[in-house]
Structure formats: structure tokens, C-alpha cells
Design a protein around this motif. Structure first.
Motif, PDB file in Angstrom:
ATOM      1  N   GLY A   2       0.809  -1.215   0.000  1.00  0.00           N
ATOM      2  CA  GLY A   2       0.000   0.000   0.000  1.00  0.00           C
ATOM      3  C   GLY A   2       0.840   1.262   0.000  1.00  0.00           C
ATOM      4  N   GLY A   3       1.899   1.312  -0.845  1.00  0.00           N
ATOM      5  CA  GLY A   3       2.786   2.480  -0.898  1.00  0.00           C
ATOM      6  C   GLY A   3       2.098   3.686  -1.511  1.00  0.00           C
ATOM      7  N   GLU A   4       2.553   4.862  -1.073  1.00  0.00           N
ATOM      8  CA  GLU A   4       1.968   6.095  -1.579  1.00  0.00           C
ATOM      9  C   GLU A   4       2.607   6.474  -2.911  1.00  0.00           C
ATOM     10  N   VAL A   5       1.822   6.957  -3.855  1.00  0.00           N
ATOM     11  CA  VAL A   5       2.346   7.387  -5.137  1.00  0.00           C
ATOM     12  C   VAL A   5       2.758   8.843  -5.015  1.00  0.00           C
ATOM     13  N   LYS A   6       4.037   9.117  -5.330  1.00  0.00           N
ATOM     14  CA  LYS A   6       4.513  10.505  -5.261  1.00  0.00           C
ATOM     15  C   LYS A   6       4.501  11.083  -6.664  1.00  0.00           C
TER      16      LYS A   6
END
Length: 61
Positions: A2-6
Motif C-alpha cells: 500500500g505504498g503512496e504514489v509521489k
């Protein structure tokens, strides 16, 4: 996973959108103004353009 998209900012800052508060003013373009040699100089001296020696409109003198 569930990594954040930068995201990067890719929009270029233009002269109109840079201020944000509407302080960008458009300057008048002087290229369109043609002054004939026998017209009065716009500096207000009352002399014809070809005879005037004002620094504002005749920087090369």
C-alpha cells in the motif's frame, strides 16, 4: 504493497500564473510605436524628434 504514489509538479510557471494574487501587470510594448523624424518628441520638450536630444528616447546621443 500500500505504498503512496509521489507525483512531481510538471507544470511550468508562466508569467500570468506565477503571482497567484493577480499582481502581474502587462507592460505596454514600445515596438509598435513608430515616431517619424518630423513628429514632436514624446518626451514633451516641444522639439521635433530629429532635433531632440533627450536621454529617454535618444540613449545613443
Amino acid at each position: 504493497v500500500g505504498g503512496e504514489v509521489k507525483r512531481e509538479r510538471v507544470a511550468k510557471v508562466t508569467g500570468e500564473s506565477a503571482g497567484g494574487d493577480g499582481t502581474v501587470k502587462k507592460q505596454p510594448v514600445k515596438k509598435g510605436q513608430k515616431i517619424g523624424p518630423n513628429e514632436p518628441c514624446p518626451c514633451g520638450s516641444g522639439k521635433k524628434f530629429k532635433k531632440c536630444t533627450c536621454k529617454e528616447y535618444h540613449p545613443d546621443l
